[in-house]
Design an enzyme around this catalytic site. Sequence first.
Site: not given
Ligand code: UD1
Length: 358
Positions: A204
Site C-alpha cells: 500500500h
Molecule cells: C495511511 C498512513 C500509512 C499507513 C496506512 C495504513 C499516512 C501518511 N499514511 O496510508 O502510514 O501505513 O494508512 O493503512 O498517514 N481510502 C479509502 N478508505 C479509507 C481510507 C483511505 O478509500 O477508509 C483511500 C482513499 O482513496 C485515500 C487513500 O486510500 O485517498 C489513501 O488513504 P490515506 O489515509 O491518505 O493514506 P494510506 O495510504 O491509507
Amino acid sequence: MAGARPNFMKIAPLVHAINRRRDSGDTSIGFKIVHTGQHYDEKMSNAFFRELNIPAPDHNLEVGSGTQSEQTGMIMTRFEKFLQENPTDLVLVVGDVNSTMACTITAKKLNVRVAHVEAGIRSGDMTMPEEINRIVTDSICDYFFTTSEGAGKNLVQTGAKEESIFFVGNTMIDTLLYQTPNFKKPAFIPTEVKEGDYLVLTLHRPHNVDDPQKLRGLLESINAELTRHNVRAVFPVHPRTRGVLSKMDVTFPAIYLTDPMSYLEFMYLIKHSRGVITDSGGVTEETTVMGIPCMTLRNSTERPETVTVGTNELIGEHHDKIPAKVQIMLEGGWKKGSIPALWDGKTAERIVDILKRL
Ligand code: UD1
C-alpha cells in the site's frame, strides 16, 4: 487520538488498561477518544473498533481523504476546535500517520502536553510522509514512549531529554498477544488456498503502488514465482492499491485479491501462512512475534529490530530480488528470529503507570 487503521491496535490496550483502573475505583485517570476520520471505510475503521472492543469515539473529526496537506490542515482545524471546547491535561498520539502529526502540532500550539507512543523510530527516508510525521511529532512533543532502545538513542541524538523518554515496549504487540485466542478464519478464502500452504501479500506504500507499471512489475514477478512452486498468495487489497489495480487490464492467477480484512481475520491469515511479502511496517512487527518469515519490499525500515532480531528481511523495491527470496521462503530456508525486548504484552500497563506518575 486515533485516525488510521494501524492506530487502532495501538490504542486498544491503553483504553483497556485505563478502564481496568477505573473499574477498580481509581478515577485519577480518564480519557476521551477522538477519531480524526482519516480512515473511514467500515473495513478500515469500524470493524477494528468492534473486534478490539474499543468504545465508540467520543468525537469524530470526519476529515476523510485528501492530499497530504489538505488532510493535515483539516485535522488541525477541527481538532483545535475540539480541544478548545474540551480542555485536557494531555493529548496521547500513536504511530506515524498524518493524524499523529496534525494532532500533535494542534495540541502544542494550544500549550497542551503531548505524549507520543511509538516515538523515536526513523527510516531515514524523507520521501515517505510517515518519516516527516515522526520527525515533526518528536521534535515538539513532551513524553516519548518507545518500542526499542534504538528509538530512544535516536531521540537523544535529536535533543530529547533522557528523563522524558520511556522504553516500554510495543502496544501493537499487547493487542496481538491478547487477541491470539480470538483470531478467526477469514470468511472468504478460496478452496485452492490450503491452510498452512500459502503466502500473504500486502502492498500500500505510495512508492510501490502509485505507479501502475511498478505495481504490475512487482505482482508479475510474485505471480511467476508462485506459479513455479504451485503455491498461492492471498492479497487483502488496501483501497489505495485497489484504485490503481482497477485501472489495470491484467490478472495474476496465483494471487487471490480480497477486500481488506478485519484484524482478527488478517492475523489468522498470517499465523497460518508460510510467509509474508509486505511493504507495511506494523506487519513486520507482527510476523516477528509470530515467527513467520517476512520480506519487506522497501529499501529502509524504521523498525530495524524486525531485521536484526526478528524474521524480517529488506529486499528493496525492485522486482528482480523477488524470485530468489520467494524460493528461499518456500523451501524453508528463511532465518529464524526471536522476540525483541519488552514486546511482552504488558506495554500499555507500563505506559499508564508512567502517565499517572507524570
Ligand atoms: C495511511 C498512513 C500509512 C499507513 C496506512 C495504513 C499516512 C501518511 N499514511 O496510508 O502510514 O501505513 O494508512 O493503512 O498517514 N481510502 C479509502 N478508505 C479509507 C481510507 C483511505 O478509500 O477508509 C483511500 C482513499 O482513496 C485515500 C487513500 O486510500 O485517498 C489513501 O488513504 P490515506 O489515509 O491518505 O493514506 P494510506 O495510504 O491509507
